[in-house]
Write a protein that holds these residues in place. Structure first.
Motif, PDB file in Angstrom:
ATOM      1  N   TYR A   1      -4.060  -1.865   2.554  1.00 17.16           N
ATOM      2  CA  TYR A   1      -2.887  -1.402   3.303  1.00 17.16           C
ATOM      3  C   TYR A   1      -2.846  -1.960   4.722  1.00 17.16           C
ATOM      4  O   TYR A   1      -1.766  -2.287   5.231  1.00 17.16           O
ATOM      5  N   GLN A   2      -3.996  -2.062   5.370  1.00 17.64           N
ATOM      6  CA  GLN A   2      -3.992  -2.553   6.752  1.00 17.64           C
ATOM      7  C   GLN A   2      -3.531  -4.009   6.830  1.00 17.64           C
ATOM      8  O   GLN A   2      -2.863  -4.403   7.782  1.00 17.64           O
ATOM      9  N   ASN A   3      -3.900  -4.797   5.831  1.00 16.64           N
ATOM     10  CA  ASN A   3      -3.509  -6.209   5.824  1.00 16.64           C
ATOM     11  C   ASN A   3      -2.197  -6.451   5.088  1.00 16.64           C
ATOM     12  O   ASN A   3      -1.755  -7.604   4.965  1.00 16.64           O
ATOM     13  N   GLN A   4      -1.586  -5.409   4.549  1.00 13.90           N
ATOM     14  CA  GLN A   4      -0.364  -5.510   3.758  1.00 13.90           C
ATOM     15  C   GLN A   4      -0.515  -6.560   2.647  1.00 13.90           C
ATOM     16  O   GLN A   4       0.277  -7.495   2.533  1.00 13.90           O
ATOM     17  N   SER A   5      -1.547  -6.382   1.840  1.00 12.89           N
ATOM     18  CA  SER A   5      -1.790  -7.299   0.739  1.00 12.89           C
ATOM     19  C   SER A   5      -2.438  -6.552  -0.418  1.00 12.89           C
ATOM     20  O   SER A   5      -2.947  -5.434  -0.242  1.00 12.89           O
ATOM     21  N   LEU A   6      -2.417  -7.155  -1.592  1.00 11.04           N
ATOM     22  CA  LEU A   6      -3.040  -6.564  -2.776  1.00 11.04           C
ATOM     23  C   LEU A   6      -3.506  -7.688  -3.690  1.00 11.04           C
ATOM     24  O   LEU A   6      -2.984  -8.792  -3.667  1.00 11.04           O
ATOM     25  N   ARG A   7      -4.539  -7.382  -4.481  1.00 11.65           N
ATOM     26  CA  ARG A   7      -5.073  -8.362  -5.431  1.00 11.65           C
ATOM     27  C   ARG A   7      -4.664  -7.958  -6.838  1.00 11.65           C
ATOM     28  O   ARG A   7      -4.874  -6.817  -7.247  1.00 11.65           O
ATOM     29  N   VAL A   8      -4.052  -8.883  -7.571  1.00  8.04           N
ATOM     30  CA  VAL A   8      -3.515  -8.592  -8.894  1.00  8.04           C
ATOM     31  C   VAL A   8      -3.971  -9.673  -9.884  1.00  8.04           C
ATOM     32  O   VAL A   8      -4.442 -10.738  -9.491  1.00  8.04           O
TER      33      VAL A   8
ATOM     34  N   ARG B   1     -10.105 -12.487 -12.073  1.00  7.32           N
ATOM     35  CA  ARG B   1     -10.163 -12.021 -10.685  1.00  7.32           C
ATOM     36  C   ARG B   1      -8.766 -11.906 -10.087  1.00  7.32           C
ATOM     37  O   ARG B   1      -8.492 -11.043  -9.265  1.00  7.32           O
ATOM     38  N   GLY B   2      -7.861 -12.780 -10.523  1.00 10.36           N
ATOM     39  CA  GLY B   2      -6.489 -12.709 -10.052  1.00 10.36           C
ATOM     40  C   GLY B   2      -6.290 -13.416  -8.732  1.00 10.36           C
ATOM     41  O   GLY B   2      -7.059 -14.286  -8.343  1.00 10.36           O
ATOM     42  N   PHE B   3      -5.268 -12.972  -8.017  1.00 11.68           N
ATOM     43  CA  PHE B   3      -4.923 -13.622  -6.760  1.00 11.68           C
ATOM     44  C   PHE B   3      -4.339 -12.588  -5.811  1.00 11.68           C
ATOM     45  O   PHE B   3      -3.930 -11.498  -6.210  1.00 11.68           O
ATOM     46  N   VAL B   4      -4.311 -12.925  -4.537  1.00 12.46           N
ATOM     47  CA  VAL B   4      -3.849 -12.008  -3.485  1.00 12.46           C
ATOM     48  C   VAL B   4      -2.388 -12.279  -3.168  1.00 12.46           C
ATOM     49  O   VAL B   4      -1.975 -13.427  -3.021  1.00 12.46           O
ATOM     50  N   LEU B   5      -1.619 -11.184  -3.093  1.00  9.43           N
ATOM     51  CA  LEU B   5      -0.222 -11.259  -2.678  1.00  9.43           C
ATOM     52  C   LEU B   5      -0.062 -10.505  -1.362  1.00  9.43           C
ATOM     53  O   LEU B   5      -0.628  -9.413  -1.186  1.00  9.43           O
ATOM     54  N   ASN B   6       0.680 -11.054  -0.453  1.00  5.51           N
ATOM     55  CA  ASN B   6       1.050 -10.355   0.775  1.00  5.51           C
ATOM     56  C   ASN B   6       2.462  -9.811   0.608  1.00  5.51           C
ATOM     57  O   ASN B   6       3.311 -10.439  -0.021  1.00  5.51           O
ATOM     58  N   TRP B   7       2.694  -8.622   1.151  1.00  5.09           N
ATOM     59  CA  TRP B   7       4.028  -8.051   1.052  1.00  5.09           C
ATOM     60  C   TRP B   7       4.689  -7.936   2.429  1.00  5.09           C
ATOM     61  O   TRP B   7       4.012  -7.963   3.458  1.00  5.09           O
ATOM     62  N   THR B   8       5.980  -7.791   2.388  1.00  4.69           N
ATOM     63  CA  THR B   8       6.760  -7.613   3.618  1.00  4.69           C
ATOM     64  C   THR B   8       7.464  -6.271   3.541  1.00  4.69           C
ATOM     65  O   THR B   8       8.279  -6.039   2.650  1.00  4.69           O
ATOM     66  N   ALA B   9       7.109  -5.350   4.423  1.00  2.00           N
ATOM     67  CA  ALA B   9       7.740  -4.023   4.471  1.00  2.00           C
ATOM     68  C   ALA B   9       7.484  -3.438   5.852  1.00  2.00           C
ATOM     69  O   ALA B   9       6.684  -3.977   6.634  1.00  2.00           O
ATOM     70  N   SER B  10       8.165  -2.350   6.163  1.00  2.93           N
ATOM     71  CA  SER B  10       7.990  -1.709   7.469  1.00  2.93           C
ATOM     72  C   SER B  10       6.545  -1.260   7.644  1.00  2.93           C
ATOM     73  O   SER B  10       5.920  -0.767   6.709  1.00  2.93           O
ATOM     74  N   ASN B  11       6.019  -1.407   8.858  1.00  6.19           N
ATOM     75  CA  ASN B  11       4.656  -0.995   9.155  1.00  6.19           C
ATOM     76  C   ASN B  11       4.591   0.526   9.249  1.00  6.19           C
ATOM     77  O   ASN B  11       5.376   1.153   9.953  1.00  6.19           O
ATOM     78  N   CYS B  12       3.611   1.106   8.517  1.00 13.29           N
ATOM     79  CA  CYS B  12       3.518   2.571   8.434  1.00 13.29           C
ATOM     80  C   CYS B  12       2.548   3.162   9.456  1.00 13.29           C
ATOM     81  O   CYS B  12       2.455   4.371   9.583  1.00 13.29           O
ATOM     82  N   SER B  13       1.822   2.308  10.190  1.00 10.07           N
ATOM     83  CA  SER B  13       0.724   2.808  11.019  1.00 10.07           C
ATOM     84  C   SER B  13       1.197   3.750  12.123  1.00 10.07           C
ATOM     85  O   SER B  13       0.539   4.746  12.417  1.00 10.07           O
ATOM     86  N   ILE B  14       2.345   3.459  12.746  1.00  9.26           N
ATOM     87  CA  ILE B  14       2.828   4.319  13.839  1.00  9.26           C
ATOM     88  C   ILE B  14       3.115   5.722  13.319  1.00  9.26           C
ATOM     89  O   ILE B  14       2.737   6.727  13.918  1.00  9.26           O
ATOM     90  N   CYS B  15       3.775   5.785  12.171  1.00  9.58           N
ATOM     91  CA  CYS B  15       4.111   7.081  11.572  1.00  9.58           C
ATOM     92  C   CYS B  15       2.847   7.837  11.175  1.00  9.58           C
ATOM     93  O   CYS B  15       2.689   9.017  11.497  1.00  9.58           O
ATOM     94  N   GLU B  16       1.919   7.157  10.485  1.00  7.57           N
ATOM     95  CA  GLU B  16       0.699   7.830  10.026  1.00  7.57           C
ATOM     96  C   GLU B  16      -0.176   8.261  11.185  1.00  7.57           C
ATOM     97  O   GLU B  16      -0.766   9.344  11.153  1.00  7.57           O
ATOM     98  N   ASP B  17      -0.282   7.426  12.217  1.00  5.26           N
ATOM     99  CA  ASP B  17      -1.090   7.791  13.382  1.00  5.26           C
ATOM    100  C   ASP B  17      -0.551   9.023  14.093  1.00  5.26           C
ATOM    101  O   ASP B  17      -1.292   9.740  14.768  1.00  5.26           O
ATOM    102  N   SER B  18       0.743   9.275  13.944  1.00 10.03           N
ATOM    103  CA  SER B  18       1.341  10.444  14.593  1.00 10.03           C
ATOM    104  C   SER B  18       1.327  11.671  13.686  1.00 10.03           C
ATOM    105  O   SER B  18       1.901  12.700  14.019  1.00 10.03           O
ATOM    106  N   GLY B  19       0.679  11.545  12.501  1.00 11.00           N
ATOM    107  CA  GLY B  19       0.558  12.703  11.619  1.00 11.00           C
ATOM    108  C   GLY B  19       1.599  12.781  10.531  1.00 11.00           C
ATOM    109  O   GLY B  19       1.672  13.793   9.820  1.00 11.00           O
ATOM    110  N   GLY B  20       2.431  11.758  10.366  1.00 13.44           N
ATOM    111  CA  GLY B  20       3.484  11.788   9.348  1.00 13.44           C
ATOM    112  C   GLY B  20       3.115  11.011   8.103  1.00 13.44           C
ATOM    113  O   GLY B  20       2.020  10.451   7.992  1.00 13.44           O
TER     114      GLY B  20
END
Length: 638
Positions: free
Chosen positions: A94-101, A211-230
């Motif tokens: 989640y921090q790097n906005q990527s996943l391995r599939v 093993r698959g491969f890594v995909l990066n995604w593009t979406a709104s960053n959630c860190s500000i919301c989560e850091d504030s308790g949301g």
């Protein structure tokens, strides 16, 4: 003097205070349903799924970004569709906005017989491949002259099931291989699949595909919301990012709005409490000055007694016998022979008038005015089962409280299973005995959960609370933390965590894991059985090998890769099979999600059924607890 004379003028104020207090408290405790609905979920493999993804059927659409819908396949793996193909998600960063599939068509299979992989094209803008990603050409039925070329990745002959008379040659080449251009036209079938290639690595094509491969995604960053308790979400109507706060209003972050709301609620509650304290102080002064009885003091002293009297009145002749403190002293010869001691008090050996041996548990003075004592008497007084200790009587005389149980000659289970507690004269119990003890405890819990008129949840299952008679028949004891659920309710409410560290189910101390129910006892039972198997605490402080610190993870890893379980003392095939059933059943019991744990009736079936019908459970995904310093007590009550 009539107290109502003094209290009547204050009645309207008291009523106003009570109503105001409860309205403010209710508003302060309300959690927004959008916030609750977007709690992380998982398929049975344990991966936590949260924004920008959401699991179809488990989380509402507003919890994730459009097009980031995940489903669970029949093997409990999270999957999602990309370019009309199904891809298994192995890890989400989640921090790097990527996943391995990896492509579901080849996961765990050989790609060499049938070209099931489809070319992938990322044309929707949601995902893009990492810098390490390359195209791998899988070439089938190539011209035999090509086989002399030394491909570093893959070049072998395969006999495929059902095609014994046909020889299939498979060649795998990366898109930047200099020989690729002259090779493509000399093979019957070709498929392009994405893989990740790392510098200096030399692995085969099958390993790359799995093993698959890594995909990066593009979406709104959630860190500000989560850091504030949301918790992050998406407003599909307005088509923009949303931050769901624990209490409304929703915003980009929760601290700013939530701080204002909490300040208002805090001031309101503070004012209400202040008025309440003032009213109570005035009433106490008046009562002490003009009344001949000290009402508040008297109430504190008698409410424990009233609870016992209510219990005796409700259960009549079915209630355990009540003894006086002087009878208790005669019974134990003035508390001569101590059997044990704990945080609750001390246990002494005694004799009833008919000659029966008993264990007398004398409780320390409690701060709870006898609630735990009443709880134990009322819950265990309703039971009758071979695997539940029998309560023969009790003493409740002012501050002196005691419980009288049947005598168990072999003491508690913890004295027999931990290697550090054993002496040469007291060897470790054999596997057959351990197996029968595990089955007996399971039957006792099944009775508490299903066999009584009302469901009883124990909440403190651990080796110390399992007693053994002369035949090592186990009996569940110590119902001080038990909770009675009329009507066999499935979910119970509790104000705080209860139990002993190391055995408490995750949902008991953190409601995000699910509702508290009889499945919480199932978790404690699983941890207990694992300690019986390992001969030590599940969390061992003294070991040097970090992989062995947390025993459930250690034994699951060995089970998963088929290594020897190192079951010391298992002398024959039957004992090894019973030990393996105990391991598998206990690993099912400690699943993090309560819905994945079996009821105790199913646990009994697991232990007594065939080993072949018992599947390996998913790995519990909670990490092992932090390692405390040497000498610290890791078994303290919560």
């Amino acid at each position: 003097m009539n107290l109502n004379f003094f209290l009547t003028p204050f009645s309207p104020i008291i009523n106003l205070f009570i109503v105001t207090f409860f309205l403010l408290a209710k508003k302060a405790s309300c959690t927004d349903p959008y916030f609750v609905a977007c709690n992380p979920k998982n398929c049975s493999d344990g991966q936590s799924i949260s924004f920008p993804f959401h699991i179809q059927g488990m989380q509402p659409d507003f919890c994730g970004y459009p097009g980031f819908t995940i489903s669970c396949n029949d093997k409990g793996k999270p999957v999602f569709n990309l370019s009309n193909s199904e891809y298994i998600i192995h890890e989400i960063y989640y921090q790097n906005q990527s996943l391995r599939v990896s492509n579901a068509a080849v996961f765990g299979k050989s790609p060499s017989c049938t070209p099931q992989i489809q070319n992938i094209s990322l044309d929707d803008g949601r995902f893009h491949r990492s810098s390490n990603s390359k195209g791998l050409f899988l070439l089938y039925n190539c011209n035999s002259t090509l086989l002399s070329n030394n491909s570093e990745l893959l070049n072998y002959k395969v006999d495929c099931p059902g095609r014994e008379n046909e020889t299939v040659w498979t060649l795998a080449m990366l898109e930047d291989d200099p020989l690729l251009g002259s090779t493509l036209d000399k093979c019957g079938t070709r498929v392009l699949a994405p893989v990740d290639v790392y510098r200096g690595e030399n692995v085969g094509a099958e390993r790359m595909l799995e093993r698959g491969f890594v995909l990066n995604w593009t979406a709104s960053n959630c860190s500000i919301c989560e850091d504030s308790g949301g918790k992050c979400g998406f407003d599909n109507a307005a088509y923009h990012f949303k931050c769901f706060c624990p209490v409304r209003p929703h915003s980009r972050r929760c601290y700013s709005e939530g701080k204002k709301l909490r300040l208002k609620l805090g001031l309101g509650l503070g004012l209400a409490v202040g008025i309440g304290v003032l009213i109570i102080t005035i009433c106490c002064v008046i009562i002490r000055k003009y009344s001949s009885i000290h009402f508040l003091s008297c109430w504190r002293k008698t409410r424990g007694s009233q609870s016992i009297e209510v219990f005796l009145r409700n259960y009549g002749t079915l209630a355990p016998k009540r003894y006086s403190y002087s009878e208790l002293k005669k019974m134990t010869k003035n508390f001569k022979e101590k059997l044990g001691q704990g945080g609750y008090g001390s246990v002494f050996k005694g004799n009833l008038l008919d000659g029966r041996l008993v264990a007398v548990k004398v409780l320390k003075k409690s701060k709870s005015n006898g609630e735990e004592f009443v709880n134990e008497v009322s819950s265990i007084g309703m039971t009758s089962h071979v695997n539940i200790v029998t309560l023969l009587g009790f003493c409740f005389e002012g501050p002196k409280r005691a419980l009288i149980y049947e005598f168990m000659s072999n003491g508690s289970l913890d004295k027999h299973i931990y290697e550090e507690n054993l002496s040469k004269a007291q060897p470790k119990l054999g596997w057959e005995t351990l197996y029968q003890i595990a089955v007996g405890i399971a039957r006792g819990l099944e009775y508490l959960h299903r066999g009584c008129n009302t469901r009883i949840l124990h909440f403190d299952i651990k080796p110390h609370n399992i007693l053994l008679d002369e035949n090592f028949c186990p009996k569940i004891s110590d119902f001080g933390l038990a909770k009675i659920c009329p009507g066999k309710e499935s979910i119970v409410s509790m104000l705080g965590a209860r139990g002993t560290a190391g055995y408490i189910a995750p949902e008991v101390f953190c409601r995000n894991f699910g509702g508290v129910s009889h499945k919480s006892d199932v978790y404690s039972y699983g941890m207990l059985v694992l300690e019986m198997i390992g001969g030590r605490k599940n969390f061992r402080v003294g070991v040097d090998n970090t992989s062995e610190i947390y025993f459930p993870h250690w034994i699951y890893k060995r089970l998963e890769i088929g290594e020897e379980l190192q079951l010391r003392g298992a002398g024959n095939e039957v004992e090894e099979e019973n030990a393996r059933k105990m391991i598998l059943a206990s690993l099912w019991c400690i699943q993090t999600d309560p819905s994945n744990r079996p009821p105790m009736s199913r646990v009994v079936d697991m232990l007594q059924g065939s080993l072949e019908s018992l599947p390996i459970p998913p790995k519990p995904y909670l990490s092992s607890p932090p390692r405390p310093p040497h000498g610290s007590n890791s078994n303290s009550n919560s």
